[in-house]
Design a protein around this motif. Structure first.
Motif, mmCIF file in Angstrom:
data_model
loop_
_atom_site.group_PDB
_atom_site.id
_atom_site.type_symbol
_atom_site.label_atom_id
_atom_site.label_comp_id
_atom_site.label_asym_id
_atom_site.label_seq_id
_atom_site.Cartn_x
_atom_site.Cartn_y
_atom_site.Cartn_z
ATOM 1 N N TYR A 93 0.720 -1.266 -0.097
ATOM 2 C CA TYR A 93 -0.018 0.037 -0.062
ATOM 3 C C TYR A 93 0.779 1.485 -0.001
ATOM 4 C CZ TYR A 93 -4.505 -2.219 0.391
ATOM 5 O OH TYR A 93 -5.611 -2.832 0.500
ATOM 6 N N GLY A 94 2.250 0.994 0.442
ATOM 7 C CA GLY A 94 3.091 2.420 0.407
ATOM 8 C C GLY A 94 3.232 2.676 -1.075
ATOM 9 N N ALA A 95 3.542 1.894 -1.879
ATOM 10 C CA ALA A 95 3.903 2.069 -3.416
ATOM 11 C C ALA A 95 2.614 2.757 -4.034
ATOM 12 C CB ALA A 95 4.365 0.680 -4.108
ATOM 13 N N LEU A 96 1.229 2.164 -3.739
ATOM 14 C CA LEU A 96 0.082 2.644 -4.139
ATOM 15 C C LEU A 96 -0.066 3.994 -3.638
ATOM 16 C CD1 LEU A 96 -2.345 -0.614 -4.150
ATOM 17 C CD2 LEU A 96 -1.089 0.428 -6.038
ATOM 18 N N SER A 97 0.223 4.495 -2.419
ATOM 19 C CA SER A 97 0.011 5.626 -1.809
ATOM 20 C C SER A 97 1.165 6.341 -2.528
ATOM 21 C CB SER A 97 0.322 5.680 -0.328
ATOM 22 O OG SER A 97 -0.616 4.939 0.259
ATOM 23 N N LEU A 98 2.278 6.094 -2.671
ATOM 24 C CA LEU A 98 3.243 7.014 -3.550
ATOM 25 C C LEU A 98 2.709 7.385 -4.734
ATOM 26 C CD1 LEU A 98 5.954 8.253 -3.688
ATOM 27 C CD2 LEU A 98 6.975 6.011 -4.569
ATOM 28 N N GLU A 99 2.189 6.549 -5.309
ATOM 29 C CA GLU A 99 1.771 6.837 -6.673
ATOM 30 C C GLU A 99 0.792 7.901 -6.766
ATOM 31 O OE1 GLU A 99 -0.425 3.444 -9.164
ATOM 32 O OE2 GLU A 99 1.685 3.174 -9.898
ATOM 33 N N GLN A 100 -0.092 7.942 -5.902
ATOM 34 C CA GLN A 100 -1.264 8.658 -5.849
ATOM 35 C C GLN A 100 -0.964 9.978 -5.374
ATOM 36 O OE1 GLN A 100 -5.088 8.499 -5.975
ATOM 37 N NE2 GLN A 100 -4.671 6.636 -7.095
ATOM 38 N N VAL A 101 0.041 10.172 -4.446
ATOM 39 C CA VAL A 101 0.493 11.617 -4.073
ATOM 40 C C VAL A 101 1.367 12.315 -5.249
ATOM 41 C CG1 VAL A 101 2.720 10.982 -2.946
ATOM 42 C CG2 VAL A 101 1.364 12.947 -1.955
ATOM 43 N N LEU A 102 2.204 11.255 -5.955
ATOM 44 C CA LEU A 102 2.887 11.929 -7.005
ATOM 45 C C LEU A 102 1.899 12.627 -8.090
ATOM 46 C CD1 LEU A 102 5.613 9.030 -7.831
ATOM 47 C CD2 LEU A 102 6.006 11.214 -6.727
ATOM 48 N N ALA A 103 0.761 11.728 -8.372
ATOM 49 C CA ALA A 103 0.058 12.262 -9.251
ATOM 50 C C ALA A 103 -0.656 13.596 -8.799
ATOM 51 C CB ALA A 103 -1.086 11.268 -9.719
ATOM 52 N N PHE A 104 -0.981 13.606 -7.358
ATOM 53 C CA PHE A 104 -1.946 14.698 -7.061
ATOM 54 C C PHE A 104 -1.120 15.899 -6.773
ATOM 55 C CE2 PHE A 104 -2.947 17.588 -3.490
ATOM 56 C CZ PHE A 104 -4.436 17.593 -3.638
ATOM 57 N N LEU A 105 0.276 15.773 -6.507
ATOM 58 C CA LEU A 105 1.227 17.164 -6.340
ATOM 59 C C LEU A 105 1.702 17.534 -7.749
ATOM 60 C CD1 LEU A 105 3.258 16.105 -3.204
ATOM 61 C CD2 LEU A 105 1.388 17.640 -3.497
ATOM 62 N N PHE A 106 2.041 16.682 -8.672
ATOM 63 C CA PHE A 106 2.622 16.880 -9.856
ATOM 64 C C PHE A 106 1.467 17.650 -10.904
ATOM 65 C CE2 PHE A 106 6.347 14.274 -9.299
ATOM 66 C CZ PHE A 106 7.337 15.101 -9.284
ATOM 67 N N ASP A 107 0.055 16.819 -10.780
ATOM 68 C CA ASP A 107 -0.940 17.274 -11.745
ATOM 69 C C ASP A 107 -1.851 17.959 -11.211
ATOM 70 O OD1 ASP A 107 0.017 15.519 -13.605
ATOM 71 O OD2 ASP A 107 -1.185 13.771 -12.890
ATOM 72 N N GLN A 108 -2.028 18.390 -9.835
ATOM 73 C CA GLN A 108 -2.973 19.226 -9.303
ATOM 74 C C GLN A 108 -2.381 20.204 -8.675
ATOM 75 O OE1 GLN A 108 -5.945 18.305 -10.304
ATOM 76 N NE2 GLN A 108 -5.479 16.502 -11.004
ATOM 77 N N MET A 109 -1.212 20.227 -7.970
ATOM 78 C CA MET A 109 -0.634 21.174 -7.343
ATOM 79 C C MET A 109 0.814 22.003 -8.220
ATOM 80 S SD MET A 109 -2.214 21.373 -4.520
ATOM 81 C CE MET A 109 -1.365 22.156 -3.184
ATOM 82 N N ARG A 110 1.013 21.622 -9.446
ATOM 83 C CA ARG A 110 1.845 22.114 -10.288
ATOM 84 C C ARG A 110 3.232 21.956 -9.517
ATOM 85 N NH1 ARG A 110 0.350 27.508 -13.184
ATOM 86 N NH2 ARG A 110 1.985 26.714 -14.400
ATOM 87 N N ALA A 111 3.626 20.949 -8.913
ATOM 88 C CA ALA A 111 4.586 20.650 -8.234
ATOM 89 C C ALA A 111 5.957 20.465 -9.418
ATOM 90 C CB ALA A 111 4.677 19.424 -7.687
ATOM 91 N N HIS A 112 7.217 20.975 -9.009
ATOM 92 C CA HIS A 112 8.299 20.789 -9.981
ATOM 93 C C HIS A 112 9.336 19.703 -9.180
ATOM 94 C CE1 HIS A 112 11.724 21.538 -12.547
ATOM 95 N NE2 HIS A 112 12.470 21.806 -11.509
ATOM 96 N N ARG A 113 9.152 19.766 -7.917
ATOM 97 C CA ARG A 113 10.227 18.677 -7.159
ATOM 98 C C ARG A 113 9.696 18.302 -6.100
ATOM 99 N NH1 ARG A 113 13.865 19.156 -2.935
ATOM 100 N NH2 ARG A 113 15.612 17.926 -3.032
ATOM 101 N N LEU A 114 9.813 16.867 -5.854
ATOM 102 C CA LEU A 114 9.298 16.344 -4.774
ATOM 103 C C LEU A 114 10.279 15.663 -3.731
ATOM 104 C CD1 LEU A 114 5.846 14.828 -6.053
ATOM 105 C CD2 LEU A 114 6.195 17.222 -5.003
ATOM 106 N N GLU A 115 10.450 15.765 -2.538
ATOM 107 C CA GLU A 115 11.635 15.222 -1.771
ATOM 108 C C GLU A 115 11.129 14.308 -0.768
ATOM 109 O OE1 GLU A 115 14.660 17.327 1.486
ATOM 110 O OE2 GLU A 115 14.653 18.199 -0.384
ATOM 111 N N PHE A 116 11.872 13.403 -0.540
ATOM 112 C CA PHE A 116 11.531 12.147 0.399
ATOM 113 C C PHE A 116 12.685 12.240 1.272
ATOM 114 C CE2 PHE A 116 9.247 11.800 -3.673
ATOM 115 C CZ PHE A 116 7.823 11.474 -3.363
ATOM 116 N N ARG A 117 12.262 11.916 2.480
ATOM 117 C CA ARG A 117 13.516 11.596 3.526
ATOM 118 C C ARG A 117 13.203 10.139 4.214
ATOM 119 N NH1 ARG A 117 13.810 17.764 5.985
ATOM 120 N NH2 ARG A 117 14.510 19.013 3.878
ATOM 121 N N THR A 118 14.138 9.696 4.775
ATOM 122 C CA THR A 118 13.719 8.434 5.454
ATOM 123 C C THR A 118 14.874 7.940 6.265
ATOM 124 O OG1 THR A 118 12.956 6.067 5.526
ATOM 125 C CG2 THR A 118 14.374 6.572 3.637
ATOM 126 N N ALA A 119 14.693 7.335 7.474
ATOM 127 C CA ALA A 119 15.814 6.786 8.359
ATOM 128 C C ALA A 119 16.241 5.787 7.332
ATOM 129 C CB ALA A 119 15.228 6.406 9.728
#
Length: 203
Positions: A93-119
């Motif tokens: 479900y993490g991969a599916l959630s990632l797919e959704q948020v990528l689409a939302f931010l790039f297609d609806q919020m006009r994002a140019h760069r998305l950053e991810f951080r993890t331990a």
């Protein structure tokens, strides 16, 4: 994991109380490297704005996760976070959630760069970040302190043109918020109206 798809939706009353329980222990540590359990009062102000977080739920209306984003150095540059319910960690479900948020931010919020951080010990997120479409930009040494040990923080990002290339290559599925047939019908109706006698042609 079931075959159910997921979607993003705004928060509803009661969601925060449900979600804050996830951050007690394993999920909270995996998400940020900090074992602090956030309270409803701490999360409520940002969620109330309705702009920087969404619930991830299945077609059966089961809440499986939450995604969030915050603006970084300029408009279109966002830090993205994903947290799953404990029972869904490592299920896909993490991969599916990632797919959704990528689409939302790039297609609806006009994002140019998305950053991810993890331990560095979060093998679930690291697995997603090392599949090839997220670029690892660096590692912050001894950035986190968990269980009496210093841990690294891994930083990665994806740019809009890289996201579009992944869609073109079939490696990431596009997410449409409108039915294409409805688009075609609307365009046809608009064309018919604009070419009718009811619309003045003087302009």
């Amino acid at each position: 994991m079931t075959e159910s798809h997921v979607r993003l939706r705004p928060f509803k009353n009661g969601d925060l109380t449900h979600i804050t329980q996830w951050f007690d222990g394993r999920v909270g540590t995996f998400a940020s490297g900090v074992t602090h359990n956030p309270t409803v009062d701490e999360l409520a102000p940002s969620v109330a704005e309705g702009r920087d977080a969404r619930i991830v739920e299945t077609d059966n209306n089961e809440i499986v996760g939450v995604v969030s984003w915050s603006k970084l150095s300029y408009d279109g540059n966002f830090l993205v976070g994903i947290a799953l319910a404990p029972e869904h960690v490592g299920t896909g479900y993490g991969a599916l959630s990632l797919e959704q948020v990528l689409a939302f931010l790039f297609d609806q919020m006009r994002a140019h760069r998305l950053e991810f951080r993890t331990a560095g010990y979060n093998h679930h997120v690291l697995g997603m970040m090392t599949t090839g479409f997220i670029t690892i930009e660096g590692i912050l040494r001894d950035h986190l302190y968990v269980d009496g040990k210093f841990e690294v923080l891994v930083i990665g990002s994806i740019l809009e043109h890289e996201y579009r290339a992944q869609i073109a290559a079939g490696k990431v599925l596009p997410v449409s918020h409108f039915n294409e047939e409805d688009r075609r019908k609307s365009a046809k109706s608009l064309h018919r109206i604009l070419n009718s006698d009811r619309v003045p042609k003087s302009w």
